[in-house]
Design a protein around this motif. Structure first.
Motif, short mmCIF file in Angstrom:
data_model
loop_
_atom_site.label_atom_id
_atom_site.label_comp_id
_atom_site.label_asym_id
_atom_site.label_seq_id
_atom_site.Cartn_x
_atom_site.Cartn_y
_atom_site.Cartn_z
N TYR A 6 -7.32 -2.48 -3.25
CA TYR A 6 -6.35 -1.89 -4.18
C TYR A 6 -4.97 -2.43 -3.85
N ARG A 8 -0.83 -2.52 -5.52
CA ARG A 8 0.07 -2.01 -6.56
C ARG A 8 1.08 -3.09 -6.89
N LEU A 28 -5.57 -1.95 -13.42
CA LEU A 28 -5.76 -0.50 -13.55
C LEU A 28 -4.48 0.11 -14.09
N ASP A 50 -3.04 -2.20 -9.61
CA ASP A 50 -2.47 -1.04 -10.30
C ASP A 50 -1.19 -1.46 -11.04
N ARG A 53 2.58 1.65 -12.63
CA ARG A 53 3.97 1.96 -12.29
C ARG A 53 4.92 0.82 -12.60
N GLU B 24 -9.97 -3.22 4.05
CA GLU B 24 -9.41 -3.57 2.74
C GLU B 24 -9.86 -2.61 1.63
N SER B 27 -7.05 3.15 2.22
CA SER B 27 -5.60 3.18 2.36
C SER B 27 -5.16 4.56 2.83
N HIS B 44 -10.91 3.81 -1.32
CA HIS B 44 -10.24 3.68 -2.62
C HIS B 44 -11.02 4.31 -3.76
N VAL B 90 -5.71 7.05 -4.42
CA VAL B 90 -4.81 5.99 -3.94
C VAL B 90 -3.75 5.65 -4.99
N ALA B 91 -4.11 5.77 -6.26
CA ALA B 91 -3.15 5.46 -7.33
C ALA B 91 -2.15 6.60 -7.53
#
Lengths: 331, 216
Positions: A6, A8, A28, A50, A53, B24, B27, B44, B90-91
């Motif tokens: 993941y 961002r 995402l 992501d 944002r 990986e 998080s 995740h 996580v987001a």
């Protein structure tokens, strides 16, 4: 769900670079469709980038009365935006006709365009589906297809695009702005989604690694309206829907944008109907003739012929309501 | 007793059934849950719903369909209602999350229920209760949206929405109740919305993001 990395992204350029650097990456945003499909095993990713944002969360007025909608603007915020409610009511209504309050708070403009079909076979990895697994077959043609396509489908796929928002955007003549490894480009929203043909695995004309950055609306052409027919009063996908913008002057159609939802693999801009309408009297008889000019091309499946009549009725109703409004304003 | 112990053991086992994810694939995530900052290292794939129930011991938020269709997992994220089953934790790093456990206001004589919670009791707006935490969180978020003037599909064009049964039914359509307590739920939400002190505002009371027409 398979494990994934993941990251961002902090700018659209960084998002595009990350995508290019990471095999098996997916963008995402709100995730209301992508996370669901990953749970089902329909979608997977080695990395989620992501983009929710990114500074693409503004609705801004452009030159000449246009409106630029950032890709990350939430569906609920767009539907409530004063400029959208006032000048593009068809878009606000279409957004509010889709999903639920919770989902609209999370789902984004770009994500709404990118959502996948709700065809039962596509969503079930235990069954064949040419869209999910090319070459595996399409059981929907002989199977459960009451909700599926009557226009523009192929031997390979009879799926429908589920978005309400995109139908309004098609009627409004919106443009989708993209950023990719080769730079920026723009596509009319009506050309953004494609018909299935022999490649139903491709929903859109998006190239690998391209990111939607904005949707732009031209200045409003006239009063507009969205109407949706579904199995429940709320929180259900369209069996058929109609988005229309109509400019009537002295009882004659001066300009029109008309699109159908729930009928095809993409939001269906009704070009044949629009051609019939331009210069025609703004009467129910002319509206019915125009709807027929479009729907004469329909090829219903065994269990969904009702959609053709439903779409015709919706189109006549919506155009008649807009014409009555124009007549009332002129009186 | 033996049976009860075995069930408790299997619950613990289910919470961490797999080997720790590779670096990986996980998080550190910080969430402000009901006013308390919680930092966790999460795979995740972990949703906000599973974080609440399996990692934070907050069982008020319910898992119904786990696909965003039933609304029983509804929580407030930065004051806005959302399906927690479709959000990756996580987001949501840095987000303020309010669950049904965080709605009542603490006080010297014990907690005071949120007006929406109290209205659900007063109107007997539940039968089995499974959908209730989601209904209540959704109603709190929905009353905030209504107070901010956000339209729904049944709002007359150009007008400000009112607290009518029609508006409540449309706006609450993302919360299913298989017992069919809808009639009382509508009455409870209407009652809470009329309560003095703005049921929509507290305790998550940050309506700034819900100003009429504001872009996020």
């Amino acid at each position: 769900m398979k494990p994934f990395a993941y990251v961002r992204a902090h700018s659209p350029a960084e998002a595009v670079q990350e995508y290019a650097a990471r095999p098996g990456a997916r963008f995402l945003a709100g995730g209301t469709n992508l996370i669901d499909l990953m749970k089902l095993g329909v979608e997977s990713a080695q990395t989620l980038i992501d983009v929710s944002r990114l500074p693409l969360d503004r609705v801004e007025s452009g030159p000449g009365g246009a409106l630029r909608i950032g890709a990350a603007v939430r569906n609920s915020d767009l539907a409530a935006h004063p400029a959208v409610r006032e000048r593009y009511p068809v878009l606000s209504q279409a957004l509010l006709a889709g999903a639920s309050g919770q989902l609209r708070n999370v789902a984004t403009t770009a994500g709404n365009l990118m959502q996948r079909t709700r065809c039962l076979y596509f969503q079930d990895p235990g069954k064949p589906c040419n869209k999910r697994l090319p070459g595996s077959g399409c059981p929907a043609i002989e199977g459960v297809h009451r909700d599926l396509a009557v226009l523009g489908h192929s031997e390979a796929c009879v799926a429908t695009h589920p978005s309400d928002m995109a139908v309004a955007l098609a009627a409004l003549g919106a443009t989708v702005h993209l950023l990719g490894p080769d730079g920026e480009r723009a596509l009319p929203v009506a050309d953004f989604h494609r018909l299935p043909g022999e490649r139903p695995e491709r929903d859109t004309e998006l190239r690998p690694g391209e990111l939607i950055t904005a949707v732009e609306l031209p200045p409003p052409m006239g009063p507009s309206l969205y109407r949706k027919a579904r199995d429940r009063a709320s929180y259900a996908f369209a069996l058929a829907s109609v988005a229309a913008v109509l400019d009537v002057r002295d009882g004659v159609v001066h300009d029109v944008g008309l699109a159908f939802g729930g009928l095809a693999h993409r939001p269906w801009r009704a070009g044949a109907a629009e051609t019939v309408l331009l210069g025609a009297p703004a009467t129910p008889a002319a509206f019915a003739q125009a709807a027929d000019a479009e729907l004469v091309h329909a090829r219903p499946l065994r269990d969904n012929a009702f959609k053709v009549q439903l779409a015709r009725n919706l189109a006549v109703d919506v155009l008649s309501a807009l014409a009555a409004r124009a007549a009332g304003a002129a009186a | 007793m033996a049976g009860k112990g075995a069930r408790a053991g299997s619950t613990r086992q289910r919470a961490h059934p797999e080997a720790p994810p590779r670096a990986e694939h996980r998080s550190a995530v910080t969430l402000r849950v009901n006013g308390e900052e919680r930092t966790l290292t999460l795979d995740h794939r972990t949703t906000v719903l599973d974080t609440l129930r399996e990692h934070l011991g907050l069982f008020g938020t319910k898992k119904g369909c786990d696909h965003g269709q039933c609304g029983s997992c509804t929580v407030l994220i930065d004051g806005r209602r959302a399906n927690s089953c479709l959000l990756l934790a996580v987001a949501q790093d840095g987000a303020r999350i309010t669950t049904v456990e965080g709605l009542a206001a603490p006080g010297p004589g014990g907690e005071t229920l949120h007006p929406v919670q109290q209205a659900f009791l007063d109107h007997d707006a539940l039968q089995c209760g499974y959908c209730t935490p989601g209904q209540i969180c959704s109603a709190v978020g929905m009353l905030g949206e209504l107070a901010a003037g956000h339209p729904s599909l049944v709002t007359a064009p150009g007008s400000r929405p009112g607290l009518t049964a029609e508006e409540i039914r449309e706006r609450m359509s993302g919360n299913l109740c298989r017992c069919g307590a809808y009639a009382h739920i509508v009455a409870a939400v209407q009652d809470a919305g009329r309560a003095p002190g703005d049921a929509a505002g507290r305790p998550d009371g940050d309506p700034r993001h819900l100003q009429d027409g504001a872009t996020p």
